[in-house]
Design a protein around this motif. Structure first.
Motif, PDB file in Angstrom:
ATOM      1  N   SER A  67      -9.247  12.005  -5.135  1.00 44.43           N
ATOM      2  CA  SER A  67     -10.098  13.030  -6.139  1.00 44.43           C
ATOM      3  C   SER A  67     -11.663  12.368  -6.186  1.00 44.43           C
ATOM      4  O   SER A  67     -12.097  13.139  -7.005  1.00 44.43           O
ATOM      5  CB  SER A  67      -9.550  12.103  -7.247  1.00 44.43           C
ATOM      6  OG  SER A  67      -9.792  12.524  -8.566  1.00 44.43           O
ATOM      7  N   ARG A  68     -12.079  10.662  -6.165  1.00 46.52           N
ATOM      8  CA  ARG A  68     -13.113  10.295  -5.967  1.00 46.52           C
ATOM      9  C   ARG A  68     -13.637  10.950  -4.994  1.00 46.52           C
ATOM     10  O   ARG A  68     -15.448  10.860  -5.489  1.00 46.52           O
ATOM     11  CB  ARG A  68     -13.131   9.354  -5.774  1.00 46.52           C
ATOM     12  CG  ARG A  68     -12.582   8.182  -7.260  1.00 46.52           C
ATOM     13  CD  ARG A  68     -13.255   8.493  -8.310  1.00 46.52           C
ATOM     14  NE  ARG A  68     -14.369   7.767  -8.206  1.00 46.52           N
ATOM     15  CZ  ARG A  68     -15.377   8.306  -8.574  1.00 46.52           C
ATOM     16  NH1 ARG A  68     -15.788   8.914  -8.944  1.00 46.52           N
ATOM     17  NH2 ARG A  68     -16.734   7.627  -8.490  1.00 46.52           N
ATOM     18  N   ILE A  69     -13.374  11.009  -3.561  1.00 45.53           N
ATOM     19  CA  ILE A  69     -14.732  12.388  -2.578  1.00 45.53           C
ATOM     20  C   ILE A  69     -14.787  13.355  -2.882  1.00 45.53           C
ATOM     21  O   ILE A  69     -16.047  13.687  -3.266  1.00 45.53           O
ATOM     22  CB  ILE A  69     -13.963  12.268  -1.000  1.00 45.53           C
ATOM     23  CG1 ILE A  69     -13.581  10.710  -0.862  1.00 45.53           C
ATOM     24  CG2 ILE A  69     -14.626  13.274  -0.436  1.00 45.53           C
ATOM     25  CD1 ILE A  69     -12.684  10.922  -0.059  1.00 45.53           C
ATOM     26  N   ASP A  70     -14.295  13.925  -3.756  1.00 40.71           N
ATOM     27  CA  ASP A  70     -15.005  15.506  -4.701  1.00 40.71           C
ATOM     28  C   ASP A  70     -15.706  15.692  -5.493  1.00 40.71           C
ATOM     29  O   ASP A  70     -16.833  15.934  -5.989  1.00 40.71           O
ATOM     30  CB  ASP A  70     -13.021  15.647  -5.379  1.00 40.71           C
ATOM     31  CG  ASP A  70     -12.311  16.374  -4.092  1.00 40.71           C
ATOM     32  OD1 ASP A  70     -12.416  17.004  -2.972  1.00 40.71           O
ATOM     33  OD2 ASP A  70     -11.502  17.068  -3.986  1.00 40.71           O
ATOM     34  N   ALA A  71     -15.074  14.100  -6.406  1.00 37.76           N
ATOM     35  CA  ALA A  71     -16.739  14.288  -7.261  1.00 37.76           C
ATOM     36  C   ALA A  71     -17.376  13.456  -6.356  1.00 37.76           C
ATOM     37  O   ALA A  71     -18.299  14.439  -7.580  1.00 37.76           O
ATOM     38  CB  ALA A  71     -15.773  13.365  -8.390  1.00 37.76           C
TER      39      ALA A  71
ATOM     40  N   LEU B 187       0.915  -1.320   0.129  1.00 41.39           N
ATOM     41  CA  LEU B 187      -0.033   0.000   0.644  1.00 41.39           C
ATOM     42  C   LEU B 187       0.729   1.285   0.081  1.00 41.39           C
ATOM     43  O   LEU B 187       1.270   1.325   1.155  1.00 41.39           O
ATOM     44  CB  LEU B 187      -1.000   0.236   1.032  1.00 41.39           C
ATOM     45  CG  LEU B 187      -1.911   0.907   1.504  1.00 41.39           C
ATOM     46  CD1 LEU B 187      -3.068   0.716   0.084  1.00 41.39           C
ATOM     47  CD2 LEU B 187      -2.379   1.579   2.632  1.00 41.39           C
ATOM     48  N   THR B 188       0.358   2.290  -0.569  1.00 36.79           N
ATOM     49  CA  THR B 188       1.291   3.173  -0.666  1.00 36.79           C
ATOM     50  C   THR B 188       0.194   4.705  -0.638  1.00 36.79           C
ATOM     51  O   THR B 188      -0.776   4.020  -0.993  1.00 36.79           O
ATOM     52  CB  THR B 188       1.931   3.496  -1.954  1.00 36.79           C
ATOM     53  OG1 THR B 188       0.977   3.703  -3.246  1.00 36.79           O
ATOM     54  CG2 THR B 188       2.593   1.783  -2.729  1.00 36.79           C
ATOM     55  N   GLU B 189       0.978   6.094  -0.825  1.00 40.85           N
ATOM     56  CA  GLU B 189       0.079   7.190  -0.999  1.00 40.85           C
ATOM     57  C   GLU B 189      -0.678   7.349  -2.477  1.00 40.85           C
ATOM     58  O   GLU B 189      -1.800   8.151  -1.733  1.00 40.85           O
ATOM     59  CB  GLU B 189       0.881   8.137  -0.838  1.00 40.85           C
ATOM     60  CG  GLU B 189       2.031   8.470   0.469  1.00 40.85           C
ATOM     61  CD  GLU B 189       1.171   8.892   1.501  1.00 40.85           C
ATOM     62  OE1 GLU B 189       0.226   9.782   1.506  1.00 40.85           O
ATOM     63  OE2 GLU B 189       1.084   9.132   2.621  1.00 40.85           O
ATOM     64  N   GLN B 190      -0.637   6.191  -3.126  1.00 44.65           N
ATOM     65  CA  GLN B 190      -1.401   6.797  -4.717  1.00 44.65           C
ATOM     66  C   GLN B 190      -2.648   6.436  -4.186  1.00 44.65           C
ATOM     67  O   GLN B 190      -3.484   7.184  -5.110  1.00 44.65           O
ATOM     68  CB  GLN B 190      -0.304   6.094  -5.320  1.00 44.65           C
ATOM     69  CG  GLN B 190      -1.069   6.695  -7.249  1.00 44.65           C
ATOM     70  CD  GLN B 190      -2.254   5.893  -7.458  1.00 44.65           C
ATOM     71  OE1 GLN B 190      -2.395   4.556  -7.056  1.00 44.65           O
ATOM     72  NE2 GLN B 190      -2.746   6.088  -8.672  1.00 44.65           N
ATOM     73  N   PRO B 191      -3.129   4.904  -3.598  1.00 40.35           N
ATOM     74  CA  PRO B 191      -4.507   5.169  -3.412  1.00 40.35           C
ATOM     75  C   PRO B 191      -5.419   6.674  -2.461  1.00 40.35           C
ATOM     76  O   PRO B 191      -6.356   6.786  -3.018  1.00 40.35           O
ATOM     77  CB  PRO B 191      -5.110   3.931  -2.843  1.00 40.35           C
ATOM     78  CG  PRO B 191      -3.459   3.135  -3.374  1.00 40.35           C
ATOM     79  CD  PRO B 191      -2.302   4.225  -3.061  1.00 40.35           C
ATOM     80  N   ILE B 192      -4.673   6.524  -2.304  1.00 39.43           N
ATOM     81  CA  ILE B 192      -5.088   7.956  -0.612  1.00 39.43           C
ATOM     82  C   ILE B 192      -5.102   9.002  -1.837  1.00 39.43           C
ATOM     83  O   ILE B 192      -6.598   9.569  -1.674  1.00 39.43           O
ATOM     84  CB  ILE B 192      -4.302   8.623   0.097  1.00 39.43           C
ATOM     85  CG1 ILE B 192      -4.315   7.106   1.517  1.00 39.43           C
ATOM     86  CG2 ILE B 192      -4.735   9.519   0.705  1.00 39.43           C
ATOM     87  CD1 ILE B 192      -2.830   7.736   1.957  1.00 39.43           C
ATOM     88  N   GLU B 193      -4.389   9.294  -2.556  1.00 41.53           N
ATOM     89  CA  GLU B 193      -4.249  10.625  -3.582  1.00 41.53           C
ATOM     90  C   GLU B 193      -6.253  10.447  -4.709  1.00 41.53           C
ATOM     91  O   GLU B 193      -6.689  11.523  -4.665  1.00 41.53           O
ATOM     92  CB  GLU B 193      -3.459  10.912  -4.314  1.00 41.53           C
ATOM     93  CG  GLU B 193      -2.631  11.184  -4.011  1.00 41.53           C
ATOM     94  CD  GLU B 193      -1.201  10.866  -4.881  1.00 41.53           C
ATOM     95  OE1 GLU B 193      -1.305  11.481  -5.836  1.00 41.53           O
ATOM     96  OE2 GLU B 193      -0.156  11.506  -3.626  1.00 41.53           O
ATOM     97  N   VAL B 194      -6.359   9.170  -5.170  1.00 39.58           N
ATOM     98  CA  VAL B 194      -7.121   8.408  -6.230  1.00 39.58           C
ATOM     99  C   VAL B 194      -8.458   8.569  -5.428  1.00 39.58           C
ATOM    100  O   VAL B 194      -9.637   9.413  -5.783  1.00 39.58           O
ATOM    101  CB  VAL B 194      -7.147   6.992  -6.717  1.00 39.58           C
ATOM    102  CG1 VAL B 194      -8.176   6.933  -6.813  1.00 39.58           C
ATOM    103  CG2 VAL B 194      -5.756   7.108  -7.341  1.00 39.58           C
TER     104      VAL B 194
END
Length: 187
Positions: free
Chosen positions: A94-98, A84-91
Motif C-alpha cells: 500500500s505504501r509503495i503504491d502511495a 513476522l506475518t504477511e500483514q506488514p507485506i500488505e502495508v
C-alpha cells in the motif's frame, strides 16, 4: 551486565534454542537483516521530522519488523512461534503504491543517490536485496525457516526504492538517469 560474554571466542554463536558457527547461512541471513536495519536507522537520522513524518512512521515500523524477522531466523527451537506475518507485506504494498504516485513516472534506470537520506535509503535497498539473496540460499539448505521473511525483504527493497525517490522529490532533487539506459519502464 557486561556487553561481552566471551562465548563467541571460538567462532560459535547462540541462537534461540542452539548454537551454530558464526558463518552459518542462518547467521549470514539475519546478520544482513541487522545491517539493513542499521542503514534504515541512519536514514531516519537524516530525515526532517516535519517533511517526512509518513516515511519516518513507516521506517520505525520496518525497524521493528526487521527485528522480528531476525528473531524468527535465529529461532531453532522445536516448537516455534514466528512474529513476522504477511500483514506488514500488505502495508508495504500500500505504501509503495502511495509513494510511487508521488514521484514522477520512471522511463529509464536511475543512479542511486540524491539527497543524503535518499542515498542512504538506496544503500538500504541494496542491503535488503543481499539479505533476500541470503534468505534464498538458506531456504535451499534448510527447510524450517520462515519463508515470509524472504517475501518481506523482496517487498521492502521496493519500498526503499520508492521512499528514496520521494525523499528526492520532496527536497526538489532530481533523479539522475543512467545515460546509457533505454526506456525500460513502460506503463
Amino acid at each position: 551486565m557486561k556487553l561481552y560474554t566471551k562465548t563467541g571466542d571460538t567462532g560459535k554463536t547462540s541462537l534461540i534454542g542452539g548454537r551454530v558457527d558464526k558463518d552459518s547461512l542462518r547467521v549470514e541471513a539475519y546478520g544482513a537483516i541487522d545491517e539493513l536495519n542499521s542503514f534504515i536507522g541512519k536514514a531516519v537520522s537524516e530525515l526532517d521530522q516535519a517533511l517526512f513524518k509518513d516515511i519516518l512512521t513507516d521506517l520505525e515500523a520496518i525497524q521493528h519488523e526487521l527485528f522480528d524477522a531476525g528473531g524468527d531466523l535465529a529461532n531453532v527451537m522445536k516448537e516455534r512461534h514466528y512474529k513476522l506475518t504477511e500483514q506488514p507485506i500488505e502495508v508495504l504494498e500500500s505504501r509503495i503504491d502511495a509513494l510511487s504516485d508521488e514521484a514522477p513516472p520512471l522511463q529509464r534506470f536511475i543512479l542511486p543517490g540524491g539527497a543524503p537520506a535518499a542515498a542512504t535509503l538506496h544503500i538500504a535497498r541494496t542491503v535488503a536485496r543481499r539479505a533476500e539473496r541470503e534468505m534464498v540460499t538458506l531456504m535451499k539448505e534448510v527447510e524450517d525457516v520462515p519463508k515470509v521473511v524472504q517475501k518481506y525483504l523482496n517487498r521492502l527493497s521496493d519500498y526503499l526504492f520508492a521512499a528514496a525517490r520521494v525523499v528526492n522529490v520532496r527536497l526538489k532533487v532530481a533523479d539522475v538517469e543512467y545515460i546509457r539506459s533505454g526506456n525500460v519502464f513502460k506503463k
